[in-house]
Design an enzyme around this catalytic site. Structure first.
Site, short mmCIF file in Angstrom:
data_model
loop_
_atom_site.label_atom_id
_atom_site.label_comp_id
_atom_site.label_asym_id
_atom_site.label_seq_id
_atom_site.Cartn_x
_atom_site.Cartn_y
_atom_site.Cartn_z
N THR B 44 0.83 -1.21 0.00
CA THR B 44 0.00 0.00 0.00
C THR B 44 0.87 1.26 0.00
O THR B 44 0.48 2.29 -0.52
CB THR B 44 -0.91 -0.02 1.24
OG1 THR B 44 -1.66 -1.24 1.22
CG2 THR B 44 -1.86 1.16 1.25
N TYR B 131 6.88 -11.59 4.47
CA TYR B 131 5.70 -11.06 3.77
C TYR B 131 5.36 -12.00 2.61
O TYR B 131 6.06 -12.05 1.60
CB TYR B 131 6.04 -9.65 3.27
CG TYR B 131 4.93 -8.90 2.59
CD1 TYR B 131 3.61 -9.35 2.59
CD2 TYR B 131 5.19 -7.69 1.95
CE1 TYR B 131 2.60 -8.64 1.97
CE2 TYR B 131 4.20 -6.97 1.32
CZ TYR B 131 2.90 -7.45 1.32
OH TYR B 131 1.92 -6.73 0.69
N LYS B 159 3.33 -12.66 7.60
CA LYS B 159 2.13 -11.98 7.08
C LYS B 159 1.58 -12.87 5.98
O LYS B 159 2.17 -12.95 4.89
CB LYS B 159 2.53 -10.60 6.54
CG LYS B 159 1.43 -9.77 5.92
CD LYS B 159 2.03 -8.43 5.43
CE LYS B 159 1.02 -7.40 4.99
NZ LYS B 159 0.24 -7.77 3.82
#
Lengths: 297, 297
Positions: B44, B131, B159
């Site tokens: 993001t 991630y 994550k």
């Protein structure tokens, strides 16, 4: 410049960064073999792993040592700003053309890809090759989008990922794309296993990864196809089947080509940027035997 | 720091580059809302589109304005050399943790990904979050590989991209991964539509993209789940269903979140790096109505 064999050399690295003497030797091999053009900083040239400054340096070295053979330079990057900077660098280096793939982190929409090519072609003073490589960009061009982008100024060629491995289907595939793009835009095949098939099906260029390291064998295939001797080109390509097989098993040509160049002492080992690793272990032994058997050098 | 709501702000751009005042305002909103941690330079935050220098600057701004809220910084890059430089920058900026996705141009093998995490964790003095985002990296972790990487030094969290949208299946999924990783490594859910489901299934953290722009609504969901009030957290998440729907239609949260931030005047328009485009036209109108209806602010 968008016809015949366009050969894509590795950009070898060593502990100090770009291994410039090894890169220059690769360029000189291509010149000596008389390839039709050189594709510096393609996927095989690891463009996506190098900084803008490193890419500018590699572009300059390629043009300086190409002895007049036209050099096309890859300018792909996820950000339009960086693509424009890379285009400027490539043109200043004396590139005869640039090549652009819609590289992404966030998967791109058709509209975003068209916008990218619109922004970049507007800023160019050399021709551009549209680089269609869904395996690395994760973007799939429709033929219709190719048709729209091919109408932008400065677009001169499309590098397609391959053709069906069948004489009739390959022709149908190339003819369908040909019908949608202007006649001044050439179609080039990549995917080395399909080079002969693509040329025979009407592609004007073979954008060859392995041709950047072993130009002679790929030139023989290309010249046979250009002379209308389709069977001979397919026979020469079939002879390399064990190599195409290794490409298939190891995620494409790069890790195999890098290992072959290392095995022949053309570059230092390891020559790829981490985290990438050239093939090793059993695959590397198979490759060593193959290079020998096929008299690749 | 690896529990509760970890909120991922945009890194807004404007004509001059990073829109620093707007970024600082986004950080201050997160501090005021009392999020548990801030994830700067996540997907993001457009980490993949920024230079190393830009990313260093953003990391410093985030830490400086976080008023003691722990900041995790994304250090992903296709080249190990650059990941190491980014890790160094993030640590110098005062990041409490770093986050690393196996970003690729050439699709990576398990061995290459393990090698990347081995090289990077060895160089760290802060904890690392693995991630896992196959939508952008095109790499699929097996749970077994997660287990191996989670045993490397400094690994503190994973994550994951989401959980099945079913209470029982989500629990099974989290328990299977939990059984393969050490107990000191937390599991965080992302995929905003599945935040509540993931927390209820045993994830300790919600790594939330939309939470970086609308922290209050996501904190309400998080606090309900943390209090053991699963039904309430699911009800609050279901209320946002039209937003999750838009994310699904427009290739993820980024282009929608950016448009929402633009509509609310939190950032200038356009705030995304070209070639990315925030949603426009009819979708933007639907979004404007939604932001209003849902009282997102």
């Amino acid at each position: 410049m968008f016809s015949g064999l366009s050969a894509f050399p590795l950009t070898p690295l060593n502990a100090g960064g770009i291994d410039e003497p090894a890169f220059v030797r690769l360029i000189e091999r291509l010149v000596a073999a008389k390839v039709d053009s050189i594709g510096a900083l393609g996927s095989t040239g690891n463009y996506a792993y190098l900084s803008i400054a490193e890419r500018g340096r590699v572009a300059r070295l390629a043009v300086e040592h190409a002895a007049g053979v036209p050099v096309m330079v890859g300018i792909g990057s996820v950000r339009t700003r960086d693509v424009l900077a890379l285009a400027e660098e490539a043109q200043r280096a004396g590139a005869s053309a640039v090549m652009l793939a819609p590289v992404s982190y966030q998967r791109l929409s058709d509209k975003e890809v068209y916008g990218l090519f619109e922004d970049v072609t507007r800023a160019l003073s050399v021709p551009l090759c549209v680089y269609d490589n869904p395996g690395t960009t994760h973007f799939t061009f429709s033929d219709e989008l190719h048709g729209e982008i091919a109408r932008l100024p400065n677009v001169a060629s499309i590098k397609i990922p391959g053709v069906p491995n069948d004489t009739i289907e390959a022709k149908v595939r190339v003819e369908r794309l040909r019908a949608l793009i202007p006649s001044h835009v050439s179609i080039g095949v990549s995917g080395d296993a399909l080079g002969a098939m693509g040329l025979n099906a009407g592609c004007e260029v073979w954008y060859s990864a392995i041709g950047g390291t072993f130009p002679e064998a790929m030139l023989a295939i290309t010249r046979a196809a250009q002379a209308g001797n389709a069977d001979e080109s397919l026979r020469l390509s079939a002879r390399l089947q064990p190599l195409w097989q290794l490409f298939g098993e190891y995620g494409g040509s790069l890790r195999v080509t890098a290992a072959a160049a290392e095995l022949l002492g053309l570059v230092e080992a390891p020559c790829l940027p981490r985290p990438l690793k050239a093939v090793d272990g059993e695959a590397r032994e198979r490759l060593a035997a193959l290079v020998n058997e096929l008299a690749l050098s």
